[in-house]
Scaffold this motif. Structure first.
Motif, mmCIF file in Angstrom:
data_model
loop_
_atom_site.group_PDB
_atom_site.id
_atom_site.type_symbol
_atom_site.label_atom_id
_atom_site.label_comp_id
_atom_site.label_asym_id
_atom_site.label_seq_id
_atom_site.Cartn_x
_atom_site.Cartn_y
_atom_site.Cartn_z
ATOM 1 N N ALA A 49 -22.915 -49.561 78.075
ATOM 2 C CA ALA A 49 -23.132 -49.888 79.484
ATOM 3 C C ALA A 49 -24.383 -49.176 79.997
ATOM 4 O O ALA A 49 -25.200 -49.772 80.706
ATOM 5 C CB ALA A 49 -21.910 -49.490 80.309
ATOM 6 N N PHE A 53 -27.832 -51.060 81.353
ATOM 7 C CA PHE A 53 -28.232 -51.068 82.755
ATOM 8 C C PHE A 53 -29.300 -50.047 83.114
ATOM 9 O O PHE A 53 -29.731 -49.983 84.250
ATOM 10 C CB PHE A 53 -26.996 -50.867 83.651
ATOM 11 C CG PHE A 53 -25.996 -51.982 83.529
ATOM 12 C CD1 PHE A 53 -26.405 -53.307 83.588
ATOM 13 C CD2 PHE A 53 -24.650 -51.711 83.349
ATOM 14 C CE1 PHE A 53 -25.492 -54.345 83.477
ATOM 15 C CE2 PHE A 53 -23.729 -52.743 83.233
ATOM 16 C CZ PHE A 53 -24.145 -54.057 83.298
ATOM 17 N N THR B 105 -19.883 -48.772 83.389
ATOM 18 C CA THR B 105 -18.944 -49.169 82.347
ATOM 19 C C THR B 105 -18.053 -50.308 82.843
ATOM 20 O O THR B 105 -17.781 -51.268 82.124
ATOM 21 C CB THR B 105 -18.069 -47.978 81.924
ATOM 22 O OG1 THR B 105 -18.916 -46.874 81.615
ATOM 23 C CG2 THR B 105 -17.221 -48.313 80.717
ATOM 24 N N VAL B 107 -18.685 -52.540 85.298
ATOM 25 C CA VAL B 107 -19.431 -53.796 85.439
ATOM 26 C C VAL B 107 -19.782 -54.357 84.057
ATOM 27 O O VAL B 107 -19.713 -55.561 83.825
ATOM 28 C CB VAL B 107 -20.711 -53.608 86.290
ATOM 29 C CG1 VAL B 107 -21.536 -54.890 86.314
ATOM 30 C CG2 VAL B 107 -20.345 -53.193 87.707
ATOM 31 N N TYR B 108 -20.118 -53.457 83.133
ATOM 32 C CA TYR B 108 -20.417 -53.909 81.768
ATOM 33 C C TYR B 108 -19.219 -54.653 81.186
ATOM 34 O O TYR B 108 -19.363 -55.715 80.561
ATOM 35 C CB TYR B 108 -20.782 -52.719 80.874
ATOM 36 C CG TYR B 108 -20.982 -53.111 79.427
ATOM 37 C CD1 TYR B 108 -22.201 -53.631 79.002
ATOM 38 C CD2 TYR B 108 -19.946 -53.001 78.502
ATOM 39 C CE1 TYR B 108 -22.383 -54.029 77.691
ATOM 40 C CE2 TYR B 108 -20.120 -53.393 77.185
ATOM 41 C CZ TYR B 108 -21.344 -53.904 76.782
ATOM 42 O OH TYR B 108 -21.510 -54.306 75.485
ATOM 43 N N THR B 109 -18.023 -54.090 81.401
ATOM 44 C CA THR B 109 -16.806 -54.707 80.885
ATOM 45 C C THR B 109 -16.603 -56.101 81.478
ATOM 46 O O THR B 109 -16.274 -57.055 80.762
ATOM 47 C CB THR B 109 -15.600 -53.813 81.208
ATOM 48 O OG1 THR B 109 -15.852 -52.515 80.680
ATOM 49 C CG2 THR B 109 -14.336 -54.345 80.581
ATOM 50 N N MET B 111 -18.943 -58.053 82.666
ATOM 51 C CA MET B 111 -19.983 -58.922 82.111
ATOM 52 C C MET B 111 -19.665 -59.315 80.668
ATOM 53 O O MET B 111 -19.797 -60.463 80.273
ATOM 54 C CB MET B 111 -21.336 -58.203 82.167
ATOM 55 C CG MET B 111 -22.450 -58.952 81.452
ATOM 56 S SD MET B 111 -23.988 -57.993 81.383
ATOM 57 C CE MET B 111 -23.598 -56.788 80.122
ATOM 58 N N ARG B 112 -19.268 -58.322 79.858
ATOM 59 C CA ARG B 112 -18.958 -58.587 78.457
ATOM 60 C C ARG B 112 -17.823 -59.611 78.350
ATOM 61 O O ARG B 112 -17.870 -60.529 77.522
ATOM 62 C CB ARG B 112 -18.572 -57.276 77.764
ATOM 63 C CG ARG B 112 -18.487 -57.316 76.245
ATOM 64 C CD ARG B 112 -17.058 -57.454 75.729
ATOM 65 N NE ARG B 112 -16.060 -56.821 76.550
ATOM 66 C CZ ARG B 112 -15.754 -55.529 76.505
ATOM 67 N NH1 ARG B 112 -16.353 -54.747 75.660
ATOM 68 N NH2 ARG B 112 -14.824 -55.038 77.310
ATOM 69 N N LEU B 138 -9.443 -53.763 82.864
ATOM 70 C CA LEU B 138 -9.699 -53.937 84.288
ATOM 71 C C LEU B 138 -8.451 -53.743 85.115
ATOM 72 O O LEU B 138 -8.527 -53.555 86.311
ATOM 73 C CB LEU B 138 -10.251 -55.343 84.554
ATOM 74 C CG LEU B 138 -11.595 -55.654 83.916
ATOM 75 C CD1 LEU B 138 -12.065 -57.012 84.362
ATOM 76 C CD2 LEU B 138 -12.609 -54.605 84.301
#
Lengths: 222, 220
Positions: A49, A53, B105, B107-109, B111-112, B138
């Motif tokens: 992550a 970003f 982390t 937001v990455y999750t 998106m992923r 989530l």
């Protein structure tokens, strides 16, 4: 104790969302039982992550036209919906195979599953994931049953979900993530019965004929 | 929808990049203002704050667009991932908890998971959304609305409480034994409501690891 774990390459692919659903589901189910790999995945996700970003969007954006997106309009559209996402309840799910009850882990609860078919002491249901040469199944072996010796051209993953089995290389417990390549052969057998999640890369393009003749049962099962 | 036959049939195990680069806390802080992002995300989750969402959108969407463009090679799909990811951020922000991890982390999750389901749709022609089952990270928040049933082994729980950090003990005792509301607790302890909620959740998770408790019905 769990002795067999997914390797770093697989965990990384899982974090990046690049694995087939079958393999990612297997890792998720392993991690539910393996705090060590779960922690590794958490750390990797955090790192990934940050890497994703931290760069400013100015870099490496040659081919992207951010102006093609009407930002204000998109924000307005998104925020006009006042509803929030409610969580689906995590309902325990069980399946009964030949009179034996098994818990179905969350990762595969919504995977489309075919009918159960039996071959002697082996009962199998295919997961309908449509992943090309990759075949995914739930495999139940009744007490005293074994899988005939077999090999695969590609990889073969067995994730033991419940019960135990042993092969030439040792004894396995729930959570063991057993990844074999085409060079390995094994003959799993179980005393008390077990349920496994299996993923095999058939890749049978040129050996299929011979495989079929030599080992018809093996290719049917996985 | 440019997925070549080769990509489709390739052994997925052979082509993965591995990221071994470790990131120190220092460089994390230098590069990204996590506190600010976390505040925005919390404001969206708790107050449906549109300005905070706009800030998040402006920070994340160009980066999501860049990542998705290099992954999928088409702008149309990249746009879709931006749209879907940011929609989920808006609709799921209440599930984010600053105590559970970095906003990046989270937001990455999101998106992923969006990319994973979309990739599956393209490659396997399947409309299923398996990502939330495979990465159920989530919904770590779903225990926050639950309550121990009265008859449950209070004794056992009390003994375990001592193993919790002092701050978590405070909220647990206030909420479950003195029956204060989360709002009252926040006021009483002079803490933001979100902090009270996340402490409760953390404490509950910890307790659950120790004892097999049956959780009661939803509690408002």
């Amino acid at each position: 104790m769990i002795k067999h774990h997914p390797n770093t390459e697989l965990l990384s692919g899982h974090v990046n969302g690049q694995l087939p659903a079958s393999l990612s589901a297997a890792i998720a189910m392993h991690n539910e039982l393996c705090p060590q790999c779960a922690r590794t995945v958490n750390n990797m996700t955090e790192e990934q992550a940050e890497l994703s970003f931290e760069q400013s969007p100015g870099e490496a954006t040659n081919d992207i036209d951010f102006n093609a997106i009407d930002i204000e309009q998109m924000i307005a559209a998104i925020t006009s919906d006042e509803s929030i996402e409610l969580l689906a309840e995590d309902v325990p799910m069980t399946v009964t195979v030949k009179g034996q009850d098994y818990k179905i882990p969350r990762a595969i609860q919504h995977m489309p599953m075919g009918k159960w078919n039996s071959f002697g002491k082996i009962t199998r249901a295919r997961m309908d994931l449509n992943e090309g040469d990759i075949h995914t199944s739930l495999l139940q072996i009744a007490p005293g049953g074994s899988v005939p010796e077999h090999t695969h051209k590609g990889f073969e993953l067995t994730l033991l979900l419940q019960g135990s089995f042993k092969d030439e290389m040792g004894t396995y417990v729930a959570g063991d993530f057993i990844m074999l390549d085409g060079e390995h052969q094994h003959t799993p057998e179980t005393t008390d019965g077990c349920l496994c999640f299996t993923v095999a890369d058939g890749a049978q393009h040129f050996t299929q004929g011979i495989n079929k003749l030599l080992n018809p049962i093996g290719s049917l099962i996985y | 929808m440019q997925v070549t036959e080769q990509q489709r049939t390739e052994n997925p195990l052979k082509t993965l990049p591995i990221h071994h680069k470790r990131i120190t806390n220092k460089s994390m802080n230098d590069e990204i203002n996590h506190k600010e992002l976390a505040d925005w995300l919390t404001a969206v989750g708790q107050d449906r704050d549109k300005q905070a969402f706009t800030n998040l959108f402006k920070f994340f969407s160009p980066k999501i667009l860049r990542i998705s463009s290099s992954k999928f090679n088409t702008q149309a799909i990249a746009n879709e991932i931006v749209q879907e990811t940011m929609t989920n951020v808006w609709r799921k922000a209440h599930l984010y908890s600053a105590d559970k991890g970095a906003p990046t982390t989270w937001v990455y999750t999101v998106m992923r998971n969006v990319s994973f389901d979309l990739l599956r749709k393209i490659q396997s022609k399947k409309e299923d959304t398996l990502s939330d089952d495979i990465w159920p990270t989530l919904d770590v928040a779903d225990e926050e609305e639950t309550e121990f049933a009265d008859h449950i082994e209070n004794q056992k729980v009390l003994a375990l409480l001592d193993s919790l950090p002092e701050k978590q003990q405070q909220v647990i005792k206030g909420f479950y034994f003195m029956e204060m509301s989360q709002e009252q607790l926040a006021q009483h302890l002079n803490l933001p409501l979100g902090t009270v909620k996340s402490r409760l959740r953390l404490a509950l998770n910890k307790l659950k690891q120790h004892v097999d408790l049956q959780l009661g019905d939803n509690h408002d």
